[in-house]
Design a protein around this motif. Structure first.
Motif, PDB file in Angstrom:
ATOM      1  N   SER A   1       6.862  13.145  -6.128  1.00  0.00           N
ATOM      2  CA  SER A   1       6.458  12.127  -5.137  1.00  0.00           C
ATOM      3  C   SER A   1       6.817  12.628  -3.743  1.00  0.00           C
ATOM      4  O   SER A   1       7.891  13.220  -3.562  1.00  0.00           O
ATOM      5  CB  SER A   1       7.149  10.777  -5.349  1.00  0.00           C
TER       6      SER A   1
ATOM      7  N   SER B   1      10.586   4.495  -3.142  1.00  0.00           N
ATOM      8  CA  SER B   1       9.442   4.749  -2.249  1.00  0.00           C
ATOM      9  C   SER B   1       8.340   5.516  -2.984  1.00  0.00           C
ATOM     10  O   SER B   1       7.655   6.347  -2.388  1.00  0.00           O
ATOM     11  CB  SER B   1       9.910   5.517  -1.019  1.00  0.00           C
ATOM     12  N   LYS B   2       8.184   5.191  -4.239  1.00  0.00           N
ATOM     13  CA  LYS B   2       7.186   5.870  -5.079  1.00  0.00           C
ATOM     14  C   LYS B   2       5.760   5.653  -4.553  1.00  0.00           C
ATOM     15  O   LYS B   2       4.878   6.498  -4.743  1.00  0.00           O
ATOM     16  CB  LYS B   2       7.301   5.278  -6.487  1.00  0.00           C
ATOM     17  N   ASN B   3       5.575   4.526  -3.879  1.00  0.00           N
ATOM     18  CA  ASN B   3       4.238   4.181  -3.375  1.00  0.00           C
ATOM     19  C   ASN B   3       3.797   5.041  -2.187  1.00  0.00           C
ATOM     20  O   ASN B   3       2.611   5.102  -1.872  1.00  0.00           O
ATOM     21  CB  ASN B   3       4.246   2.713  -2.935  1.00  0.00           C
ATOM     22  N   VAL B   4       4.740   5.701  -1.527  1.00  0.00           N
ATOM     23  CA  VAL B   4       4.401   6.390  -0.262  1.00  0.00           C
ATOM     24  C   VAL B   4       3.619   7.681  -0.527  1.00  0.00           C
ATOM     25  O   VAL B   4       4.043   8.507  -1.340  1.00  0.00           O
ATOM     26  CB  VAL B   4       5.692   6.718   0.537  1.00  0.00           C
ATOM     27  N   ASN B   5       2.471   7.833   0.144  1.00  0.00           N
ATOM     28  CA  ASN B   5       1.695   9.071  -0.055  1.00  0.00           C
ATOM     29  C   ASN B   5       2.029  10.114   1.024  1.00  0.00           C
ATOM     30  O   ASN B   5       2.743   9.832   1.988  1.00  0.00           O
ATOM     31  CB  ASN B   5       0.191   8.793  -0.153  1.00  0.00           C
ATOM     32  N   GLN B   6       1.503  11.321   0.817  1.00  0.00           N
ATOM     33  CA  GLN B   6       1.847  12.439   1.694  1.00  0.00           C
ATOM     34  C   GLN B   6       1.462  12.163   3.143  1.00  0.00           C
ATOM     35  O   GLN B   6       2.217  12.463   4.063  1.00  0.00           O
ATOM     36  CB  GLN B   6       1.159  13.711   1.168  1.00  0.00           C
TER      37      GLN B   6
ATOM     38  N   GLY C   1       0.839  -1.197   0.000  1.00  0.00           N
ATOM     39  CA  GLY C   1       0.000   0.000   0.000  1.00  0.00           C
ATOM     40  C   GLY C   1       0.869   1.241   0.000  1.00  0.00           C
ATOM     41  O   GLY C   1       2.031   1.204  -0.424  1.00  0.00           O
ATOM     42  N   ALA C   2       0.311   2.342   0.526  1.00  0.00           N
ATOM     43  CA  ALA C   2       1.034   3.617   0.476  1.00  0.00           C
ATOM     44  C   ALA C   2       2.012   3.773   1.637  1.00  0.00           C
ATOM     45  O   ALA C   2       2.450   4.870   1.956  1.00  0.00           O
ATOM     46  CB  ALA C   2       0.023   4.751   0.496  1.00  0.00           C
ATOM     47  N   TRP C   3       2.354   2.653   2.292  1.00  0.00           N
ATOM     48  CA  TRP C   3       3.228   2.701   3.464  1.00  0.00           C
ATOM     49  C   TRP C   3       4.699   2.696   3.069  1.00  0.00           C
ATOM     50  O   TRP C   3       5.060   2.212   2.000  1.00  0.00           O
ATOM     51  CB  TRP C   3       2.983   1.479   4.344  1.00  0.00           C
TER      52      TRP C   3
ATOM     53  N   GLN D   1       1.167   9.316   4.775  1.00  0.00           N
ATOM     54  CA  GLN D   1       2.058   8.345   5.427  1.00  0.00           C
ATOM     55  C   GLN D   1       3.399   8.990   5.754  1.00  0.00           C
ATOM     56  O   GLN D   1       3.988   8.750   6.810  1.00  0.00           O
ATOM     57  CB  GLN D   1       2.277   7.120   4.529  1.00  0.00           C
TER      58      GLN D   1
END
Ligand code: CTP
Ligand code: MG
Length: 549
Positions: free
Chosen positions: A453, A468-473, A353-355, A475
């Protein structure tokens, strides 16, 4: 450290030697004092692979008498080592001195015959032991010492941390309790070797190599088993093809792209594991991911497995992490604590996920240690300049060259304690300009972010990629807030000068308490609850009007 060291030497086993050199003990001293010659990553991989090939996995339907069991197996040759463990059943891992003994044992095995089920005659080194006269229900079960494959419970860990003498001691205790044991490492290599046997039914010269945290020195008990199907040995046969007029048609079946070839190979292997893989369950083919993979559970070992192919760069990054983890004893202790801290606050998760991932956290710690003054770890560029000719490596146009002989890398002059490093780590990332800068362990300094990102950590080898492209703001924000609060907690404790050991959680144990995350939530609770109920009422209104329409 001396007594432990002497004890290992006296035991005199290859296994003990492997453990000593592969996994530097979680001692307080810095790596700079450790003069033991260290093995290169390929040396460890080759030794472990050879060891695994002399090993069998035996499912015992009942607890057996250890003495009788070993006596029975010794008919086939001398046993080098063994251990028992419990997973979904009771198992034994038996390593013979010679590979011939395994062949001899396999010759004497039989495929199970059952009136209602047909067996697929695939001979594996995963055996099942059925006693002719099992001990009756009432009779006393033989006592067998079981090797533990699981990390300690939260409660046990909390007790251990509270009883520690200092924060440094706490970090080392955490590492000691969570790091992969010698036996768990052997089980990981054995599982890869068993999967290789299955893959070899299709691709006779293939190799299945473990990578990721199982081998990069940062693994913890219970982590997944990443495996890489290496078909390079098969490809080497192609060199022959220019010699004559014949092309090996059965080996070369052209497909539209390399990616498609990878997908087809993994698809076939996924089927193979599903149908013929002893102990392989819940096989999932995830072929459309950026890096296609087959995911399954290996029930006997209890490992969650990911099998990929055409993923040589990940293998190289495992080797790089192995070097960083072995260079200085503080690295693994700090990474282990940061990973544990992140898991305790749900900053990381086993669900994608976005973690932030453990891999990203590890690279962040490495980067931080490169930034210390004097640096604790060298940059990747430095490791590249130290490289010899035989270290040269280019994969798909990416320069993956770095020195592989650890003994040629000068130890760090830095003597900072783990306590200082932990506090500084939280402070450093609590104040890092994530909106502007990218983390780059190749150069060991921040760089301008190439895209928007929220968290940008440059892939050390495929430099155009962000790991870490998956990480959202949100998180990232949580990470920053928790890092700041943790730095603050440690600072307060320092000021209050607690005298450990103490029954109340202190030091690292205090950082793992949910309360530090909840302090913030209390202030936010009202507005977020209000927004939640507003959203609910909006949703209900929409649903109602939809029904009316
Ligand atoms: N990897 C990578 N780029 C990514 C993610 C992973 O190169 N964006 C490589 C790294 O070498 C990593 C390995 O793939 O170590 C396995 O990935 P993963 O299982 O996610 O991480 P681990 O390091 O094995 O950590 P964990 O204990 O969480 O499994
Ligand atoms: Mg992994």
């Amino acid at each position: 450290r001396c007594p432990a060291f002497i004890r290992l030497r006296c035991a005199g086993t290859v296994a003990a030697d492997l453990r000593r050199e592969e996994q530097p003990s979680g001692s307080v001293e810095t790596g700079s004092k450790d003069k033991t010659p260290k093995k290169t990553f390929p040396e460890v991989q080759n030794e472990r692979r050879e060891q695994a090939q002399r090993t069998v996995l035996i499912h015992c339907q009942n607890k057996v008498s250890e003495r009788k069991f070993l006596k029975y197996l010794s008919q086939h040759g001398r046993i080098h080592s063994h251990f028992f463990y419990e997973s979904f059943g009771f198992y034994a891992v038996v390593e013979f001195c010679q590979k011939d003994s395994v062949d001899s044992l396999l010759k004497g095995t039989q495929t199970p015959a059952n009136g209602t089920e047909a067996a697929i005659p695939f001979r594996s080194r995963f055996l099942s032991l059925k006693l002719r006269s099992p001990p009756s229900q009432g009779s006393e079960q033989p006592q067998v010492l079981l090797n533990n494959q699981l990390p300690p419970s939260n409660r046990k860990l909390s007790e251990l941390l509270c009883a520690a003498k200092s924060i440094d001691d706490q970090l080392n205790t955490l590492l000691k309790e969570f790091q992969l044991t010698e036996e768990n490492t052997r089980l990981r290599y054995l599982t890869s070797s068993l999967i290789e046997d299955i893959a070899a039914a299709y691709f006779p010269d293939c190799r299945v190599k473990p990578f990721g945290s199982s081998v990069n020195t940062f693994g913890k008990l219970g982590c997944d088993l990443d495996m890489f199907l290496d078909l390079d040995e098969t490809k080497k046969l192609d060199i022959q093809k220019n010699k004559g007029n014949f092309l090996i048609e059965f080996q070369v079946k052209n497909v539209a792209s390399e990616r498609m070839a990878t997908q087809k190979i993994l698809s076939v292997l996924g089927e193979c594991l599903d149908h013929f893989g002893p102990g392989c369950v819940s096989v999932q083919k995830i072929l459309h991911a950026r890096c296609p993979l087959v995911r399954f559970s290996h029930q006997a070992s209890g490992f969650q497995c990911d099998l990929t192919t055409n993923n040589r760069i990940a293998m190289k990054s495992s080797e790089l992490l192995y070097i960083y983890g072995t260079l200085d004893a503080r690295v693994r202790a700090l990474v282990c604590s940061v990973r544990y801290w992140a898991r305790a606050h749900s900053l990381t998760s086993s669900i994608p996920g976005a973690w932030i991932t453990n891999f990203s956290l590890t690279v962040m710690v490495i980067f931080f240690l490169q930034r210390r003054s004097p640096p604790i770890l060298p940059t990747l560029d430095t490791l590249m300049t130290l490289a010899d000719e035989e270290d040269e490596c280019v994969i798909e146009g990416n320069n993956c060259t770095f020195i592989r002989d650890l003994n040629k890398i000068k130890p760090s002059e830095n003597t900072e304690s783990l306590e200082v490093l932990l506090k500084e780590f939280f402070e450093y990332f609590g104040n890092f300009a994530f909106s502007k800068n990218s983390i780059n362990i190749r150069q060991g300094r921040e760089q301008n972010k190439p895209d928007s990102s929220p968290l940008h950590i440059q892939n050390p080898f495929e430099t155009s990629l962000n790991i870490s492209k998956n990480v959202n703001q949100s998180q990232l924000q949580r990470f920053v807030e928790l890092a700041r609060e943790s730095a603050w907690v440690l600072q307060q404790e320092e000021a209050a000068a607690p005298c450990p050991p103490s029954k109340q959680p202190w030091g690292l144990a205090a950082l793992l308490l949910p309360s530090i995350a909840q302090n913030k939530k209390v202030q936010k609770k009202l507005p977020s609850e209000r927004i939640k109920s507003l959203l609910e009422s909006v949703k209900n209104n929409i649903a109602q009007s939809a029904t009316h329409t």
